[in-house]
Scaffold this motif. Structure first.
Motif, PDB file in Angstrom:
ATOM      1  N   GLY A   1      13.302  -0.498 -50.885  1.00 31.61           N
ATOM      2  CA  GLY A   1      13.261   0.963 -50.867  1.00 31.61           C
ATOM      3  C   GLY A   1      11.857   1.477 -51.133  1.00 31.61           C
ATOM      4  N   ASP A   2      11.140   0.834 -52.070  1.00 31.33           N
ATOM      5  CA  ASP A   2       9.752   1.212 -52.340  1.00 31.33           C
ATOM      6  C   ASP A   2       8.891   0.986 -51.107  1.00 31.33           C
ATOM      7  N   MET A   3       9.129  -0.127 -50.433  1.00 26.07           N
ATOM      8  CA  MET A   3       8.346  -0.438 -49.241  1.00 26.07           C
ATOM      9  C   MET A   3       8.596   0.595 -48.144  1.00 26.07           C
ATOM     10  N   VAL A   4       9.851   0.970 -47.954  1.00 28.91           N
ATOM     11  CA  VAL A   4      10.178   2.010 -46.974  1.00 28.91           C
ATOM     12  C   VAL A   4       9.473   3.303 -47.349  1.00 28.91           C
TER      13      VAL A   4
ATOM     14  N   LEU B   1      18.668  -0.274 -50.383  1.00 29.39           N
ATOM     15  CA  LEU B   1      17.321  -0.841 -50.238  1.00 29.39           C
ATOM     16  C   LEU B   1      16.625  -0.965 -51.588  1.00 29.39           C
ATOM     17  N   ARG B   2      16.892  -0.034 -52.483  1.00 31.92           N
ATOM     18  CA  ARG B   2      16.289  -0.102 -53.821  1.00 31.92           C
ATOM     19  C   ARG B   2      16.860  -1.254 -54.645  1.00 31.92           C
ATOM     20  N   ALA B   3      18.019  -1.749 -54.253  1.00 32.79           N
ATOM     21  CA  ALA B   3      18.648  -2.846 -54.989  1.00 32.79           C
ATOM     22  C   ALA B   3      18.073  -4.207 -54.610  1.00 32.79           C
ATOM     23  N   VAL B   4      17.326  -4.290 -53.517  1.00 32.69           N
ATOM     24  CA  VAL B   4      16.736  -5.554 -53.077  1.00 32.69           C
ATOM     25  C   VAL B   4      15.283  -5.579 -53.528  1.00 32.69           C
ATOM     26  N   MET B   5      14.997  -6.449 -54.493  1.00 35.99           N
ATOM     27  CA  MET B   5      13.656  -6.509 -55.076  1.00 35.99           C
ATOM     28  C   MET B   5      12.792  -7.550 -54.372  1.00 35.99           C
TER      29      MET B   5
ATOM     30  N   ARG C   1       8.048 -11.909 -51.384  1.00 35.40           N
ATOM     31  CA  ARG C   1       9.374 -12.304 -50.895  1.00 35.40           C
ATOM     32  C   ARG C   1      10.421 -11.396 -51.520  1.00 35.40           C
ATOM     33  N   THR C   2      11.565 -11.306 -50.886  1.00 32.43           N
ATOM     34  CA  THR C   2      12.657 -10.538 -51.464  1.00 32.43           C
ATOM     35  C   THR C   2      13.440 -11.426 -52.407  1.00 32.43           C
ATOM     36  N   SER C   3      14.121 -10.806 -53.374  1.00 33.08           N
ATOM     37  CA  SER C   3      14.914 -11.574 -54.324  1.00 33.08           C
ATOM     38  C   SER C   3      16.226 -12.019 -53.721  1.00 33.08           C
TER      39      SER C   3
END
Length: 85
Positions: free
Chosen positions: A19-22, A69-73, A78-80
């Motif tokens: 979400g931050d990246m978006v 999207l904010r829930a995927v770190m 890399r994503t979590s």
């Protein structure tokens, strides 16, 4: 040149969410008209960047859902969790 996720400035944080990246991409692209594209388009851009950086696909497409999207770190580029396809 190859696109590297870590090149995106996500602020002074140790980790950031998709979400931050978006948000960063939406607020800076296109340069002449930030936030002029749909949320779905910005999510597609993030999915493209993840794919180009060899992040394994997930079981479903990324949704244009800010809370999800904010829930995927992301950590260390890399994503979590596996990225959506």
């Amino acid at each position: 040149p190859d696109l590297i996720i870590s090149d995106y400035r996500l602020g002074n944080v140790q980790q950031a969410s998709l979400g931050d990246m978006v948000f960063v991409i939406a607020s800076t692209m296109p340069k002449e008209a930030p936030t002029s594209l749909s949320l779905a388009t910005y999510v597609d851009i993030v999915a493209f960047l993840l794919e180009r950086n060899d992040v394994p696909p997930g079981e479903a497409d990324l949704a244009a859902d800010v809370a999800a999207l904010r829930a995927v770190m992301m950590t260390a580029g890399r994503t979590s969790a596996p990225a959506a396809r």
